[in-house]
Motif scaffolding. Structure first.
Motif, PDB file in Angstrom:
ATOM      1  N   LYS A 105       0.830  -1.197   0.000  1.00 23.38           N
ATOM      2  CA  LYS A 105       0.000   0.000   0.000  1.00 23.38           C
ATOM      3  C   LYS A 105       0.870   1.255   0.000  1.00 23.38           C
ATOM      4  O   LYS A 105       0.550   2.244  -0.676  1.00 23.38           O
ATOM      5  CB  LYS A 105      -0.923   0.002   1.220  1.00 23.38           C
ATOM      6  CG  LYS A 105      -2.058  -1.015   1.131  1.00 23.38           C
ATOM      7  CD  LYS A 105      -2.942  -0.969   2.366  1.00 23.38           C
ATOM      8  CE  LYS A 105      -4.082  -1.967   2.285  1.00 23.38           C
ATOM      9  NZ  LYS A 105      -4.929  -1.959   3.496  1.00 23.38           N
ATOM     10  N   ASP A 108       2.160   1.689  -3.510  1.00 21.25           N
ATOM     11  CA  ASP A 108       1.104   2.206  -4.387  1.00 21.25           C
ATOM     12  C   ASP A 108       0.834   3.680  -4.093  1.00 21.25           C
ATOM     13  O   ASP A 108       0.608   4.481  -5.020  1.00 21.25           O
ATOM     14  CB  ASP A 108      -0.180   1.394  -4.210  1.00 21.25           C
ATOM     15  CG  ASP A 108      -0.046  -0.027  -4.727  1.00 21.25           C
ATOM     16  OD1 ASP A 108       0.891  -0.280  -5.520  1.00 21.25           O
ATOM     17  OD2 ASP A 108      -0.856  -0.891  -4.343  1.00 21.25           O
ATOM     18  N   HIS A 109       0.835   4.035  -2.789  1.00 22.89           N
ATOM     19  CA  HIS A 109       0.600   5.432  -2.418  1.00 22.89           C
ATOM     20  C   HIS A 109       1.721   6.328  -2.945  1.00 22.89           C
ATOM     21  O   HIS A 109       1.465   7.429  -3.462  1.00 22.89           O
ATOM     22  CB  HIS A 109       0.502   5.551  -0.895  1.00 22.89           C
ATOM     23  CG  HIS A 109       0.312   6.958  -0.417  1.00 22.89           C
ATOM     24  ND1 HIS A 109      -0.847   7.681  -0.641  1.00 22.89           N
ATOM     25  CD2 HIS A 109       1.148   7.792   0.273  1.00 22.89           C
ATOM     26  CE1 HIS A 109      -0.717   8.881  -0.109  1.00 22.89           C
ATOM     27  NE2 HIS A 109       0.475   8.980   0.439  1.00 22.89           N
ATOM     28  N   LYS A 111       3.566   5.771  -5.541  1.00 24.11           N
ATOM     29  CA  LYS A 111       3.401   5.883  -6.990  1.00 24.11           C
ATOM     30  C   LYS A 111       2.325   6.912  -7.331  1.00 24.11           C
ATOM     31  O   LYS A 111       2.494   7.720  -8.257  1.00 24.11           O
ATOM     32  CB  LYS A 111       3.031   4.526  -7.586  1.00 24.11           C
ATOM     33  CG  LYS A 111       4.184   3.518  -7.591  1.00 24.11           C
ATOM     34  CD  LYS A 111       3.748   2.197  -8.201  1.00 24.11           C
ATOM     35  CE  LYS A 111       4.915   1.201  -8.237  1.00 24.11           C
ATOM     36  NZ  LYS A 111       4.495  -0.113  -8.798  1.00 24.11           N
ATOM     37  N   GLN A 112       1.213   6.876  -6.566  1.00 25.19           N
ATOM     38  CA  GLN A 112       0.152   7.851  -6.799  1.00 25.19           C
ATOM     39  C   GLN A 112       0.641   9.273  -6.504  1.00 25.19           C
ATOM     40  O   GLN A 112       0.325  10.212  -7.240  1.00 25.19           O
ATOM     41  CB  GLN A 112      -1.058   7.527  -5.926  1.00 25.19           C
ATOM     42  CG  GLN A 112      -1.778   6.251  -6.333  1.00 25.19           C
ATOM     43  CD  GLN A 112      -2.898   5.892  -5.380  1.00 25.19           C
ATOM     44  OE1 GLN A 112      -3.095   6.553  -4.361  1.00 25.19           O
ATOM     45  NE2 GLN A 112      -3.649   4.845  -5.706  1.00 25.19           N
ATOM     46  N   VAL A 115       2.760  10.508  -9.345  1.00 26.93           N
ATOM     47  CA  VAL A 115       1.922  10.967 -10.456  1.00 26.93           C
ATOM     48  C   VAL A 115       1.307  12.325 -10.127  1.00 26.93           C
ATOM     49  O   VAL A 115       1.290  13.246 -10.959  1.00 26.93           O
ATOM     50  CB  VAL A 115       0.819   9.934 -10.768  1.00 26.93           C
ATOM     51  CG1 VAL A 115      -0.163  10.488 -11.796  1.00 26.93           C
ATOM     52  CG2 VAL A 115       1.428   8.634 -11.273  1.00 26.93           C
ATOM     53  N   PHE A 116       0.807  12.444  -8.882  1.00 24.84           N
ATOM     54  CA  PHE A 116       0.212  13.709  -8.453  1.00 24.84           C
ATOM     55  C   PHE A 116       1.242  14.827  -8.485  1.00 24.84           C
ATOM     56  O   PHE A 116       0.947  15.951  -8.907  1.00 24.84           O
ATOM     57  CB  PHE A 116      -0.364  13.567  -7.046  1.00 24.84           C
ATOM     58  CG  PHE A 116      -0.851  14.864  -6.455  1.00 24.84           C
ATOM     59  CD1 PHE A 116      -2.063  15.395  -6.843  1.00 24.84           C
ATOM     60  CD2 PHE A 116      -0.077  15.560  -5.533  1.00 24.84           C
ATOM     61  CE1 PHE A 116      -2.521  16.590  -6.306  1.00 24.84           C
ATOM     62  CE2 PHE A 116      -0.523  16.754  -4.998  1.00 24.84           C
ATOM     63  CZ  PHE A 116      -1.751  17.270  -5.386  1.00 24.84           C
ATOM     64  N   GLU A 288     -10.193  19.011  -7.365  1.00 24.37           N
ATOM     65  CA  GLU A 288      -8.736  18.908  -7.485  1.00 24.37           C
ATOM     66  C   GLU A 288      -8.159  20.281  -7.798  1.00 24.37           C
ATOM     67  O   GLU A 288      -8.807  21.124  -8.407  1.00 24.37           O
ATOM     68  CB  GLU A 288      -8.352  17.922  -8.590  1.00 24.37           C
ATOM     69  CG  GLU A 288      -8.770  16.494  -8.316  1.00 24.37           C
ATOM     70  CD  GLU A 288      -8.382  15.562  -9.453  1.00 24.37           C
ATOM     71  OE1 GLU A 288      -7.627  16.003 -10.344  1.00 24.37           O
ATOM     72  OE2 GLU A 288      -8.853  14.409  -9.446  1.00 24.37           O
TER      73      GLU A 288
END
Length: 364
Positions: A105, A108-109, A111-112, A115-116, A288
């Motif tokens: 997790k 994955d966080h 990686k997110q 991207v952000f 956003e």
């Protein structure tokens, strides 16, 4: 190696050793030795098989299943057996699985977030570039000789100032968001009349609304409506939502604000416009940073692109969330809830009479 093969090898070994020692005794017949071998073999085999199968191999297979679940990013731990036969092995499996799941997790966080970060840097660079280049162009034009023309000079200086004011607004909004996310801004709770606060905001935005011939109004006659919140921050929420409604609402249209009791000690606040609305695919992203919907909510409308993001963070700090209901060509309604009294206060504060909050539903 399976539990059957291991049990077979061990059982044969024990049976041979047991029979060999038995054969050393005097007067032991061949039949007795055969019976001894058979009993030693089967008893050992059953003992080892059940011990290995239910105490060791089953838990090992469970570990493999957990690893496979991790590969598939399935982070749900299976329900515990009511009576585990080997609790420390099962606990070890679950600890390994939980550790792996948490690490996955985190990956994955990250990686997110990467991207952000890339999207945010691209967005903020683009947003900052526009007012900077605009002001730079106006000032360079003046330096190239236009400064001698009084009319052109004043016009270009006003445009440069407008661009820099927009840049300053954007930077201030970014700082506000950053402070909220870092927890540096705390809410200063107090009881105040949100209806009167909204009337003050109406007066503040009256000129802006008049430019688009939009009428700001309540959905029913004015009444005192008390809430328990941070008045300064809620004022910022109302301003951002009303500015948003004025910019994107229909010309010669209406922007309504409504209040209604939904639950005990909770008040619904609604801001509704009759503009072109927002299509479904954009609804999840409008909060956003810098996200803009094409056409009806295009960039030429102005603003920092951070207003709704700030609204979301302020309301999140009040332990509530903002909801949006919109239909294309029907309008948009934003709703959120606030407490009418402190949680530990039994006194009933005067609020609007209970009724359904009809404007939050965009009629067909």
């Amino acid at each position: 190696m399976s539990s059957r093969i291991v049990s077979l090898l061990l059982s044969v070994s024990i049976a041979i050793v047991t029979t060999a020692f038995t054969s050393l005794l005097s007067g032991v017949s061949t039949v007795a030795l055969l019976v001894c071998f058979t009993m030693a073999f089967f008893s050992s085999y059953l003992l080892f098989y059940f011990a290995l199968e239910f105490l060791v191999f089953r838990e090992i297979n469970e570990a493999y299943r957990m690893i496979e679940k991790l590969r598939k990013k399935d982070f749900k731990i299976a329900k515990k057996r009511s009576k585990p036969l080997l609790s420390f092995v099962k606990k070890l499996n679950q600890e390994i699985y939980t550790y792996g799941a948490n690490k996955q997790k985190e990956i994955d966080h990250l990686k997110q977030m990467e991207v952000f970060r890339r999207e945010f840097l691209a967005d903020v660079s683009h947003e900052l570039k526009t007012p900077i280049f605009a002001a730079q162009g106006f000032l360079h034009t003046l330096l190239d000789g236009a400064i001698d023309d009084e009319n052109v000079r004043d016009k270009f200086l006003l445009k440069a100032v407008k661009s820099l004011d927009g840049l300053n607004t954007m930077i201030q909004d970014l700082l506000t968001l950053s402070k909220m996310e870092a927890g540096f801004i705390t809410m200063d709770y107090d009881i105040f009349d949100i209806s009167q606060l909204t009337r003050d905001v109406f007066e503040q935005l009256e000129e802006q609304a008049a430019q688009r011939k939009i009428t700001l109004r309540f959905d029913q006659p004015y009444q005192e409506v008390m809430v328990y919140a941070d008045a300064k921050r809620i004022r910022q929420v109302i301003i951002n939502l009303l500015e948003n409604a004025i910019k994107y609402g229909s010309k010669n249209g209406n922007v309504e604000v409504g209040f209604s009791n939904s639950e005990q000690n909770l008040l619904d606040i609604m801001v509704k416009d009759d503009g072109p609305g927002i299509s479904v695919e954009h609804l999840d992203r409008i909060f956003e940073r810098f996200y803009r919907v094409e056409k009806s909510r295009s960039k030429d409308k102005g603003g920092s692109g951070l207003g709704l993001a700030i609204v979301k963070h302020i309301l999140s700090a009040h332990d509530t969330e903002i909801k949006v209901n919109s239909k294309v060509k029907k309008g948009t309604a934003f709703t959120f809830q606030l407490q009418t009294t402190p949680v530990d206060n039994e006194e009933i504060t005067k609020v609007m009479p209970p009724r359904a909050l009809e404007p939050t539903s965009i009629e067909d």
